[in-house]
Design an enzyme around this catalytic site. Structure first.
Site, mmCIF file in Angstrom:
data_model
loop_
_atom_site.group_PDB
_atom_site.id
_atom_site.type_symbol
_atom_site.label_atom_id
_atom_site.label_comp_id
_atom_site.label_asym_id
_atom_site.label_seq_id
_atom_site.Cartn_x
_atom_site.Cartn_y
_atom_site.Cartn_z
ATOM 1 N N PHE A 149 38.149 -44.075 -19.775
ATOM 2 C CA PHE A 149 38.043 -45.119 -18.745
ATOM 3 C C PHE A 149 36.743 -45.890 -18.809
ATOM 4 O O PHE A 149 36.656 -47.020 -18.331
ATOM 5 C CB PHE A 149 38.212 -44.499 -17.344
ATOM 6 C CG PHE A 149 36.955 -43.865 -16.802
ATOM 7 C CD1 PHE A 149 35.975 -44.642 -16.173
ATOM 8 C CD2 PHE A 149 36.723 -42.494 -16.922
ATOM 9 C CE1 PHE A 149 34.806 -44.060 -15.691
ATOM 10 C CE2 PHE A 149 35.561 -41.918 -16.443
ATOM 11 C CZ PHE A 149 34.593 -42.704 -15.832
ATOM 12 N N LYS A 173 46.446 -46.382 -26.668
ATOM 13 C CA LYS A 173 46.763 -45.756 -25.381
ATOM 14 C C LYS A 173 45.468 -45.793 -24.560
ATOM 15 O O LYS A 173 44.580 -44.961 -24.726
ATOM 16 C CB LYS A 173 47.219 -44.306 -25.617
ATOM 17 C CG LYS A 173 48.132 -43.720 -24.556
ATOM 18 C CD LYS A 173 47.577 -43.705 -23.164
ATOM 19 C CE LYS A 173 46.595 -42.599 -22.909
ATOM 20 N NZ LYS A 173 45.978 -42.674 -21.550
ATOM 21 N N GLU A 176 44.528 -44.601 -18.072
ATOM 22 C CA GLU A 176 45.393 -45.050 -16.970
ATOM 23 C C GLU A 176 44.580 -45.503 -15.768
ATOM 24 O O GLU A 176 45.120 -46.070 -14.822
ATOM 25 C CB GLU A 176 46.396 -43.954 -16.580
ATOM 26 C CG GLU A 176 45.798 -42.637 -16.098
ATOM 27 C CD GLU A 176 45.444 -41.664 -17.229
ATOM 28 O OE1 GLU A 176 44.906 -42.105 -18.268
ATOM 29 O OE2 GLU A 176 45.682 -40.447 -17.060
ATOM 30 N N SER A 226 36.607 -36.838 -22.942
ATOM 31 C CA SER A 226 35.829 -35.643 -22.618
ATOM 32 C C SER A 226 36.026 -34.568 -23.702
ATOM 33 O O SER A 226 37.041 -34.575 -24.418
ATOM 34 C CB SER A 226 36.277 -35.108 -21.259
ATOM 35 O OG SER A 226 37.664 -34.837 -21.294
ATOM 36 N N CYS A 281 28.688 -42.448 -22.183
ATOM 37 C CA CYS A 281 28.485 -41.256 -23.003
ATOM 38 C C CYS A 281 27.097 -41.248 -23.616
ATOM 39 O O CYS A 281 26.653 -40.247 -24.144
ATOM 40 C CB CYS A 281 29.532 -41.178 -24.093
ATOM 41 S SG CYS A 281 29.367 -42.513 -25.258
ATOM 42 N N GLU A 381 28.079 -32.008 -18.052
ATOM 43 C CA GLU A 381 28.082 -33.469 -18.141
ATOM 44 C C GLU A 381 28.509 -33.981 -16.766
ATOM 45 O O GLU A 381 29.680 -33.856 -16.388
ATOM 46 C CB GLU A 381 29.068 -33.956 -19.202
ATOM 47 C CG GLU A 381 29.091 -35.480 -19.265
ATOM 48 C CD GLU A 381 30.097 -36.061 -20.258
ATOM 49 O OE1 GLU A 381 31.202 -35.514 -20.386
ATOM 50 O OE2 GLU A 381 29.774 -37.082 -20.865
HETATM 51 P P1 NAD Z 1 39.304 -38.019 -20.475
HETATM 52 O O1 NAD Z 1 39.112 -37.000 -21.526
HETATM 53 O O2 NAD Z 1 39.738 -37.573 -19.122
HETATM 54 O O3 NAD Z 1 40.425 -39.092 -20.944
HETATM 55 C C1 NAD Z 1 40.352 -39.732 -22.206
HETATM 56 C C2 NAD Z 1 41.770 -40.098 -22.641
HETATM 57 O O4 NAD Z 1 42.546 -38.886 -22.766
HETATM 58 C C3 NAD Z 1 42.507 -40.980 -21.636
HETATM 59 O O5 NAD Z 1 43.245 -41.951 -22.332
HETATM 60 C C4 NAD Z 1 43.412 -39.994 -20.899
HETATM 61 O O6 NAD Z 1 44.603 -40.595 -20.454
HETATM 62 C C5 NAD Z 1 43.703 -38.941 -21.941
HETATM 63 N N1 NAD Z 1 43.902 -37.593 -21.363
HETATM 64 C C6 NAD Z 1 43.327 -37.106 -20.232
HETATM 65 N N2 NAD Z 1 43.739 -35.844 -20.027
HETATM 66 C C7 NAD Z 1 44.573 -35.520 -21.034
HETATM 67 C C8 NAD Z 1 45.314 -34.353 -21.369
HETATM 68 N N3 NAD Z 1 45.255 -33.253 -20.620
HETATM 69 N N4 NAD Z 1 46.058 -34.371 -22.487
HETATM 70 C C9 NAD Z 1 46.116 -35.466 -23.258
HETATM 71 N N5 NAD Z 1 45.442 -36.612 -22.987
HETATM 72 C C10 NAD Z 1 44.674 -36.643 -21.892
HETATM 73 O O7 NAD Z 1 37.959 -38.870 -20.406
HETATM 74 P P2 NAD Z 1 37.569 -39.993 -19.350
HETATM 75 O O8 NAD Z 1 37.258 -39.338 -18.042
HETATM 76 O O9 NAD Z 1 38.529 -41.108 -19.384
HETATM 77 O O10 NAD Z 1 36.212 -40.543 -20.016
HETATM 78 C C11 NAD Z 1 34.956 -39.965 -19.807
HETATM 79 C C12 NAD Z 1 34.610 -38.990 -20.901
HETATM 80 O O11 NAD Z 1 34.629 -39.663 -22.165
HETATM 81 C C13 NAD Z 1 33.202 -38.432 -20.769
HETATM 82 O O12 NAD Z 1 33.227 -37.074 -21.090
HETATM 83 C C14 NAD Z 1 32.396 -39.217 -21.796
HETATM 84 O O13 NAD Z 1 31.248 -38.579 -22.292
HETATM 85 C C15 NAD Z 1 33.413 -39.381 -22.861
HETATM 86 N N6 NAD Z 1 33.065 -40.489 -23.745
HETATM 87 C C16 NAD Z 1 32.569 -40.174 -24.977
HETATM 88 C C17 NAD Z 1 32.183 -41.175 -25.827
HETATM 89 C C18 NAD Z 1 31.636 -40.857 -27.185
HETATM 90 O O14 NAD Z 1 31.456 -41.765 -27.966
HETATM 91 N N7 NAD Z 1 31.381 -39.598 -27.530
HETATM 92 C C19 NAD Z 1 32.300 -42.518 -25.436
HETATM 93 C C20 NAD Z 1 32.825 -42.800 -24.171
HETATM 94 C C21 NAD Z 1 33.199 -41.768 -23.333
#
Ligand code: NAD
Length: 496
Positions: A149, A173, A176, A226, A281, A381
């Site tokens: 997000f 994808k 959401e 994450s 991040c 985090e």
């Molecule tokens: P998230 O892991 O909750 O979601 C990321 C994606 O995975 C979304 O598209 C979501 O729909 C999907 N998803 C969520 N739960 C899932 C599941 N159980 N099974 C399959 N798919 C699933 O992350 P977020 O809250 O959207 O974003 C924040 C996180 O992203 C933080 O931890 C941040 O550090 C990380 N991030 C990392 C970087 C990097 O370059 N390392 C960059 C941006 C964000």
């Protein structure tokens, strides 16, 4: 209420989806739209659309593909304020920050315009008598991009410009939580002349993700999110034989040595700690201050914090809301944990005055000093505007803490000692390092990615790694008719 759909085969469509997820304006605290959540049959439609488009797109000349991407770059550059407004509305980050996000994404489009040069193969003449060898790079097929997000435009742009430039077709994808940016981008790509089906957007949750990870026609997966989900995505998709780059969470440290310019370091801590409400991040969330300057540095930071404005990103505020009420509550709870764990709360973001609607998901900038390293406040985090100060006796103690962290995304050192900076860059187990630079996001021609639990897979985003990720190599050994090499020989080929 407006419904955000998928974008498949060149048009917006509901497919067979019926499940919906609310999309909030976090500065107002109200749902403004709903987004459809894909079912397995929608995954099949999106992947089939991309698969059918692959032959035409990958066969298209470099010149014609580049013209389309060039037009996309021009349109994006002209119209990026529209995209920034969408990001601010659904994510909450302030408009100037949203514009910055789009501009950093645009850099990757510009880098991808050099793909014909970057994918050039190698050629060795006369490796054996009358035999030449050359290598070439080709597209993989359908690739999936799954994004978080916090950067609804930039993170997809870390990947799709290079995926498209090298001849792949894409299913994106998005999160959401803020899905509209992806649809805006898909429409703009179509306007730029991208053939239908080359870029598809599949809205959804775990059902959509699992469908992409297991679909036999998806050849590669680029994931950002994450750490637990990044690990799951990596393990699931590699078990299916796919190529995967999976970027996870972070806990980034900034080490301030006694010889640093403390005003510069205080400004940097503010920018990197509270920009985008800490939902980056690459945010700095742990400030390691060497004991002798810690009091002065904390004073400079808290003085600057009193000048920050928190509010609606459409007004001229410094910092916007958090993404959801649940996330705001979770982040705010860390302030209580800090108190229980014996830390001192210097600035409590729950007390902040808001320039915006009272029902927004607000938490002001928060500064916590003397955070014990056993505390969850230091270890987790938090992903919010909470800056923890840990006091360390020395450079070595600071580096040890950084290397003991589960994560290794970004880090920074503030010092005027070149020798210390050089030792730092050699010794820290972190993927992206800033020297007197607090958010060291590499330019597009370098690759973005961390170390340890911040990345799963070998190849990082964009730069040379991006080109390698989205292409496979072939090595061709060729001989044109030469009578000297005739005759039968069942031994292993040897060069002479
Ligand atoms: P998230 O892991 O909750 O979601 C990321 C994606 O995975 C979304 O598209 C979501 O729909 C999907 N998803 C969520 N739960 C899932 C599941 N159980 N099974 C399959 N798919 C699933 O992350 P977020 O809250 O959207 O974003 C924040 C996180 O992203 C933080 O931890 C941040 O550090 C990380 N991030 C990392 C970087 C990097 O370059 N390392 C960059 C941006 C964000």
């Amino acid at each position: 209420m407006a419904l955000i759909q998928h974008f498949i085969a060149g048009q917006q469509t509901a497919g067979i989806s019926v499940r919906k997820h609310p999309v909030y304006d976090p500065a107002k605290g109200v749902a403004i739209r709903e987004v459809l959540l894909a079912e397995p049959a929608d995954v099949t439609s999106a992947v089939t659309s991309a698969k059918q488009a692959f032959a035409g797109w990958s066969e298209m000349s470099w010149a014609n593909r580049q013209q389309i991407l060039f037009r996309f770059r021009e349109l994006l550059n002209l119209r990026k304020p529209e995209l920034a407004a969408i990001i601010t509305e659904e994510h909450g980050k302030v408009l100037s920050d949203a514009l910055g996000e789009v501009t950093r994404g645009q850099e990757v489009v510009e880098f991808a315009l050099g793909a014909p040069h970057l994918t050039k193969g190698e050629h060795s003449e006369q490796v054996s008598t009358g035999v030449d060898v050359f290598s070439l790079r080709q597209a993989l097929g359908v690739v999936a991009i799954i994004s978080p997000f916090n950067f609804p435009a930039m993170v997809p742009m870390w990947f799709f410009p290079l995926a498209l430039a090298t001849g792949n077709t894409v299913v994106l994808k998005p999160s959401e939580k803020d899905p509209s940016a992806a649809i805006w981008i898909a429409e703009l790509l179509t306007e730029a002349g991208l053939p239908d089906g080359v870029f598809n957007v599949l809205q959804g949750d775990k059902v959509a993700v699992d469908g992409l990870l297991t679909h036999p026609d998806v050849k590669a997966v680029s994931f950002v999110g994450s750490t637990p989900i990044a690990k799951y995505v990596f393990e699931t998709a590699t078990a299916q034989g796919k190529r995967v780059q999976s970027l996870g969470g972070a806990k980034n440290h900034m080490l301030v040595l006694p010889d640093a310019d403390l005003d510069l370091a205080a400004d940097a801590a503010i920018n990197a700690g509270f920009g985008s409400a800490g939902e980056r991040c690459m945010a700095i969330s742990a400030l390691l201050a060497v004991d002798t300057i810690a009091d002065e540095l904390v004073a400079k930071i808290s003085q600057r914090m009193s000048t920050l404005t928190t509010g609606d990103g459409r007004r001229a505020c410094d910092m916007g809301p958090l993404i959801t009420k649940e996330h705001r509550d979770k982040v705010a709870n860390y302030i209580e944990i800090a108190k229980t764990d014996g830390a001192s709360v210097v600035v409590d973001g729950r007390d902040v005055a808001i320039d915006g609607d009272a029902s927004g998901f607000w938490l002001g900038p928060t500064l916590i000093d003397h955070v014990p390293t056993e505390s969850k406040v230091y270890r987790d985090e938090i992903f919010g505007p909470v800056l923890s100060v840990v006091r360390v006796p020395s450079f070595e103690a600071g580096v040890s803490l950084i290397n003991a962290s589960e994560f290794g995304n970004g880090t920074a050192i503030f010092t005027n000692d070149g020798g210390a900076a050089r030792r730092f860059q050699r010794e820290v187990q972190v993927g992206m390092i800033g020297i007197n630079v607090p958010i060291p996001v590499p330019v597009a021609s370098f690759s973005f990615g961390g170390d340890k639990a911040s990345i799963f897979g070998d190849l990082k985003a964009h730069g040379a790694d991006g080109i390698r990720f989205f292409t496979k190599t072939k090595a061709v050994t060729q001989r044109w008719l030469d009578p000297s090499h005739g005759g039968i020989n069942l031994g292993f080929p040897q060069n002479d």
